[in-house]
Enzyme design. Sequence first.
Site, PDB file in Angstrom:
ATOM      1  N   SER A  72       0.824  -1.216   0.000  1.00 57.19           N
ATOM      2  CA  SER A  72       0.000   0.000   0.000  1.00 57.19           C
ATOM      3  C   SER A  72       0.859   1.268   0.000  1.00 57.19           C
ATOM      4  O   SER A  72       0.349   2.361  -0.258  1.00 57.19           O
ATOM      5  CB  SER A  72      -0.973   0.012   1.185  1.00 57.19           C
ATOM      6  OG  SER A  72      -0.287   0.206   2.406  1.00 57.19           O
ATOM      7  N   HIS A  73       2.152   1.151   0.297  1.00 57.54           N
ATOM      8  CA  HIS A  73       3.022   2.326   0.262  1.00 57.54           C
ATOM      9  C   HIS A  73       4.300   2.054  -0.533  1.00 57.54           C
ATOM     10  O   HIS A  73       5.337   2.666  -0.297  1.00 57.54           O
ATOM     11  CB  HIS A  73       3.296   2.840   1.678  1.00 57.54           C
ATOM     12  CG  HIS A  73       2.063   3.461   2.261  1.00 57.54           C
ATOM     13  ND1 HIS A  73       1.022   2.695   2.744  1.00 57.54           N
ATOM     14  CD2 HIS A  73       1.657   4.744   2.352  1.00 57.54           C
ATOM     15  CE1 HIS A  73       0.036   3.495   3.138  1.00 57.54           C
ATOM     16  NE2 HIS A  73       0.399   4.739   2.909  1.00 57.54           N
TER      17      HIS A  73
ATOM     18  N   PHE B 119       2.805  11.058   2.265  1.00 55.19           N
ATOM     19  CA  PHE B 119       1.957   9.924   1.895  1.00 55.19           C
ATOM     20  C   PHE B 119       2.565   8.623   2.391  1.00 55.19           C
ATOM     21  O   PHE B 119       1.991   7.554   2.244  1.00 55.19           O
ATOM     22  CB  PHE B 119       1.846   9.820   0.353  1.00 55.19           C
ATOM     23  CG  PHE B 119       3.162   9.426  -0.239  1.00 55.19           C
ATOM     24  CD1 PHE B 119       3.464   8.089  -0.414  1.00 55.19           C
ATOM     25  CD2 PHE B 119       4.113  10.377  -0.508  1.00 55.19           C
ATOM     26  CE1 PHE B 119       4.716   7.714  -0.879  1.00 55.19           C
ATOM     27  CE2 PHE B 119       5.356  10.005  -0.972  1.00 55.19           C
ATOM     28  CZ  PHE B 119       5.653   8.672  -1.158  1.00 55.19           C
ATOM     29  N   SER B 120       3.738   8.690   2.987  1.00 59.82           N
ATOM     30  CA  SER B 120       4.519   7.465   3.143  1.00 59.82           C
ATOM     31  C   SER B 120       4.215   6.715   4.433  1.00 59.82           C
ATOM     32  O   SER B 120       3.580   7.247   5.346  1.00 59.82           O
ATOM     33  CB  SER B 120       6.005   7.811   3.081  1.00 59.82           C
ATOM     34  OG  SER B 120       6.284   8.807   4.010  1.00 59.82           O
TER      35      SER B 120
ATOM     36  N   ASP C 205       3.430  -0.103  13.017  1.00 60.60           N
ATOM     37  CA  ASP C 205       3.046   1.081  12.242  1.00 60.60           C
ATOM     38  C   ASP C 205       1.713   0.794  11.585  1.00 60.60           C
ATOM     39  O   ASP C 205       1.612  -0.116  10.763  1.00 60.60           O
ATOM     40  CB  ASP C 205       4.113   1.339  11.163  1.00 60.60           C
ATOM     41  CG  ASP C 205       3.710   2.475  10.223  1.00 60.60           C
ATOM     42  OD1 ASP C 205       2.863   3.296  10.604  1.00 60.60           O
ATOM     43  OD2 ASP C 205       4.266   2.532   9.109  1.00 60.60           O
TER      44      ASP C 205
ATOM     45  N   GLU D  62      -5.035   0.554   0.945  1.00 57.49           N
ATOM     46  CA  GLU D  62      -5.595  -0.798   0.824  1.00 57.49           C
ATOM     47  C   GLU D  62      -6.919  -0.754   0.070  1.00 57.49           C
ATOM     48  O   GLU D  62      -7.237  -1.647  -0.712  1.00 57.49           O
ATOM     49  CB  GLU D  62      -5.825  -1.413   2.212  1.00 57.49           C
ATOM     50  CG  GLU D  62      -4.581  -1.871   2.916  1.00 57.49           C
ATOM     51  CD  GLU D  62      -3.884  -3.040   2.212  1.00 57.49           C
ATOM     52  OE1 GLU D  62      -4.550  -3.792   1.478  1.00 57.49           O
ATOM     53  OE2 GLU D  62      -2.661  -3.172   2.387  1.00 57.49           O
TER      54      GLU D  62
ATOM     55  N   LYS E 173     -12.050   3.446  20.451  1.00 56.92           N
ATOM     56  CA  LYS E 173     -10.646   3.520  20.877  1.00 56.92           C
ATOM     57  C   LYS E 173      -9.767   4.060  19.739  1.00 56.92           C
ATOM     58  O   LYS E 173      -8.974   4.990  19.924  1.00 56.92           O
ATOM     59  CB  LYS E 173     -10.158   2.135  21.329  1.00 56.92           C
ATOM     60  CG  LYS E 173     -10.980   1.606  22.497  1.00 56.92           C
ATOM     61  CD  LYS E 173     -10.518   0.241  22.957  1.00 56.92           C
ATOM     62  CE  LYS E 173     -11.466  -0.299  24.013  1.00 56.92           C
ATOM     63  NZ  LYS E 173     -11.050  -1.617  24.523  1.00 56.92           N
TER      64      LYS E 173
ATOM     65  N   LEU F 197       5.510 -11.013  16.280  1.00 55.23           N
ATOM     66  CA  LEU F 197       5.762  -9.609  16.569  1.00 55.23           C
ATOM     67  C   LEU F 197       5.431  -8.784  15.343  1.00 55.23           C
ATOM     68  O   LEU F 197       5.653  -9.227  14.208  1.00 55.23           O
ATOM     69  CB  LEU F 197       7.233  -9.398  16.943  1.00 55.23           C
ATOM     70  CG  LEU F 197       7.735 -10.140  18.174  1.00 55.23           C
ATOM     71  CD1 LEU F 197       9.191  -9.761  18.456  1.00 55.23           C
ATOM     72  CD2 LEU F 197       6.869  -9.837  19.399  1.00 55.23           C
ATOM     73  N   PRO F 198       4.919  -7.550  15.545  1.00 57.69           N
ATOM     74  CA  PRO F 198       4.739  -6.676  14.399  1.00 57.69           C
ATOM     75  C   PRO F 198       6.088  -6.465  13.709  1.00 57.69           C
ATOM     76  O   PRO F 198       7.124  -6.416  14.382  1.00 57.69           O
ATOM     77  CB  PRO F 198       4.208  -5.371  15.017  1.00 57.69           C
ATOM     78  CG  PRO F 198       4.444  -5.462  16.480  1.00 57.69           C
ATOM     79  CD  PRO F 198       4.539  -6.906  16.821  1.00 57.69           C
TER      80      PRO F 198
HETATM   81  P1  NDP Z   1      -1.425  -3.168   8.700  1.00 58.86           P
HETATM   82  O1  NDP Z   1      -2.734  -3.452   9.300  1.00 58.86           O
HETATM   83  O2  NDP Z   1      -1.068  -3.833   7.431  1.00 58.86           O
HETATM   84  O3  NDP Z   1      -0.225  -3.492   9.707  1.00 58.86           O
HETATM   85  C1  NDP Z   1      -0.054  -2.786  10.839  1.00 58.86           C
HETATM   86  C2  NDP Z   1       1.071  -3.228  11.730  1.00 58.86           C
HETATM   87  O4  NDP Z   1       0.627  -4.385  12.428  1.00 58.86           O
HETATM   88  C3  NDP Z   1       2.358  -3.615  11.057  1.00 58.86           C
HETATM   89  O5  NDP Z   1       3.415  -3.208  11.903  1.00 58.86           O
HETATM   90  C4  NDP Z   1       2.240  -5.124  10.956  1.00 58.86           C
HETATM   91  O6  NDP Z   1       3.476  -5.808  10.889  1.00 58.86           O
HETATM   92  C5  NDP Z   1       1.539  -5.457  12.223  1.00 58.86           C
HETATM   93  N1  NDP Z   1       0.765  -6.692  12.152  1.00 58.86           N
HETATM   94  C6  NDP Z   1      -0.105  -7.069  11.185  1.00 58.86           C
HETATM   95  N2  NDP Z   1      -0.634  -8.268  11.483  1.00 58.86           N
HETATM   96  C7  NDP Z   1      -0.072  -8.665  12.656  1.00 58.86           C
HETATM   97  C8  NDP Z   1      -0.204  -9.818  13.465  1.00 58.86           C
HETATM   98  N3  NDP Z   1      -1.022 -10.804  13.148  1.00 58.86           N
HETATM   99  N4  NDP Z   1       0.530  -9.890  14.601  1.00 58.86           N
HETATM  100  C9  NDP Z   1       1.366  -8.874  14.940  1.00 58.86           C
HETATM  101  N5  NDP Z   1       1.527  -7.769  14.203  1.00 58.86           N
HETATM  102  C10 NDP Z   1       0.816  -7.668  13.078  1.00 58.86           C
HETATM  103  O7  NDP Z   1      -1.262  -1.572   8.550  1.00 58.86           O
HETATM  104  P2  NDP Z   1      -2.244  -0.480   7.943  1.00 58.86           P
HETATM  105  O8  NDP Z   1      -2.928  -0.989   6.720  1.00 58.86           O
HETATM  106  O9  NDP Z   1      -3.084   0.071   9.012  1.00 58.86           O
HETATM  107  O10 NDP Z   1      -1.154   0.633   7.508  1.00 58.86           O
HETATM  108  C11 NDP Z   1      -0.241   0.352   6.459  1.00 58.86           C
HETATM  109  C12 NDP Z   1       0.706   1.493   6.266  1.00 58.86           C
HETATM  110  O11 NDP Z   1       0.019   2.640   5.823  1.00 58.86           O
HETATM  111  C13 NDP Z   1       1.489   1.930   7.489  1.00 58.86           C
HETATM  112  O12 NDP Z   1       2.841   1.791   7.169  1.00 58.86           O
HETATM  113  C14 NDP Z   1       1.127   3.392   7.681  1.00 58.86           C
HETATM  114  O13 NDP Z   1       2.174   4.233   8.102  1.00 58.86           O
HETATM  115  C15 NDP Z   1       0.697   3.774   6.284  1.00 58.86           C
HETATM  116  N6  NDP Z   1      -0.198   4.919   6.303  1.00 58.86           N
HETATM  117  C16 NDP Z   1       0.292   6.147   5.978  1.00 58.86           C
HETATM  118  C17 NDP Z   1      -0.538   7.249   6.005  1.00 58.86           C
HETATM  119  C18 NDP Z   1      -0.026   8.617   5.724  1.00 58.86           C
HETATM  120  O14 NDP Z   1      -0.813   9.558   5.704  1.00 58.86           O
HETATM  121  N7  NDP Z   1       1.238   8.834   5.522  1.00 58.86           N
HETATM  122  C19 NDP Z   1      -1.947   7.128   6.351  1.00 58.86           C
HETATM  123  C20 NDP Z   1      -2.334   5.789   6.720  1.00 58.86           C
HETATM  124  C21 NDP Z   1      -1.497   4.722   6.671  1.00 58.86           C
HETATM  125  P3  NDP Z   1       3.966  -6.432   9.457  1.00 58.86           P
HETATM  126  O15 NDP Z   1       4.299  -5.233   8.617  1.00 58.86           O
HETATM  127  O16 NDP Z   1       5.123  -7.276   9.806  1.00 58.86           O
HETATM  128  O17 NDP Z   1       2.808  -7.224   8.915  1.00 58.86           O
HETATM  129  O1  PYC Z   2      -3.003   4.751   2.944  1.00 60.07           O
HETATM  130  O2  PYC Z   2      -4.406   5.827   4.245  1.00 60.07           O
HETATM  131  C1  PYC Z   2      -3.453   5.796   3.477  1.00 60.07           C
HETATM  132  C2  PYC Z   2      -2.773   7.057   3.158  1.00 60.07           C
HETATM  133  C3  PYC Z   2      -3.300   8.290   3.200  1.00 60.07           C
HETATM  134  C4  PYC Z   2      -2.306   9.140   2.829  1.00 60.07           C
HETATM  135  C5  PYC Z   2      -1.226   8.403   2.562  1.00 60.07           C
HETATM  136  N1  PYC Z   2      -1.512   7.121   2.780  1.00 60.07           N
END
Ligand code: NDP
Ligand code: PYC
Length: 344
Positions: free
Chosen positions: A47-48, A121-122, A178, A188, A230, A305-306
Amino acid sequence: MSTSATLSPKALMQDVEAIFLSAGLSPLQAAPLARVIVAGERDGCKSHGIYRIEGCLRTIKLGKVNPVAVPALTQDGSAIVRVDAKDGFSSAAFELGVPMLEARARDLGLAALVINDCTHFSALWPEVEALADLGLAAIAMCPSYASVAPAGGTQALMGTNPIAFGWPRAQQHPYVFDFATSVAARGEIELHRIAGKPLPEGWAVDADGVPTRDPAAALKGAMLPFGGHKGSAISMMIELLAGVMIGDMTSPEALAFLGSTSSAPRHGELVIAFSPDRFAAGRGGLDLTRAEALFDAALDQGARLPSQRRYAARAVSDSKGISLTADEVAMLSRLKDAGLDAVT
Ligand code: NDP
Ligand code: PYC
């Protein structure tokens, strides 16, 4: 017709950086931007990863980011290190701020990096991981643009507002999590739309506030926070700390400023770095084995672990290369050949 390919992280970095340079980004902006995108692709964070290149080019073409910005750092001797991104991408601003943030955190025990006026965006994990690699614990957060309804509401207000945490570990990758404070990152939803796949239940509502599994309707409506009230409260905290408190845009303000979600969001970011050694001083010093005991206890129960999945993906990418689909190869070549003309 393109076929799938496997590229080393270095080769992909060269390709992505070349795309950004030919789109008019200065080397100072292009290299840090390419680094976070390639890191995402290398670590299996689609996704990034490279899918974001097109959005960056669109943001440049729309004139919403300064492609040749030179970020500026100011430091007044306090715990706050400020970097004005000068309307450029956040990555260059972050890289500029790290040495001073590290020095102030070691000196004072904790310090904060405030990045203002950036396009962001990252993923945040590259930042907290970099700080944890320096032996610091770190928390990073930022707003986005209004796309998430508060728990109990139906209209987009907050952003997908990510929060990340890093903790240093001896001789192994740091403990890092993260995630977006929405059920999933907006990226996503876009990937589901591109793949023509319905969303899981409970991710989003349409423009009328009715639950939907249609990614296109979700993008026009609102995503939902993770964990109900939450996640909603944590998301609001991010609006306050990394928006209002640092004198930068909140998510609704960012959307109003940009006028649409077709470019990458623009706002600020807050990164807090802690020196665990300084905090533990006077209490027998820092004992990292106690943290390891917690991690081991979690693993012993069958939990993971994440970042464990991410580090495993990185090991494969580093040894065997990064696998790209034929569509991704075609996309890279289209963007390389046509530059800004490739995006509408
Ligand atoms: P995910 O739900 O894919 O994952 C979130 C975190 O949880 C990761 O650290 C992941 O580790 C961990 N994780 C996932 N499954 C498990 C598990 N079963 N047990 C333990 N840990 C787990 O993340 P999101 O889709 O919510 O976000 C993805 C990315 O989007 C992030 O990097 C975020 O920074 C980015 N983002 C950026 C935005 C922006 O404005 N810049 C806005 C929103 C999101 P692992 O990676 O090892 O799976
Ligand atoms: O994936 O939610 C997201 C996002 C928003 C801005 C950058 N990434």
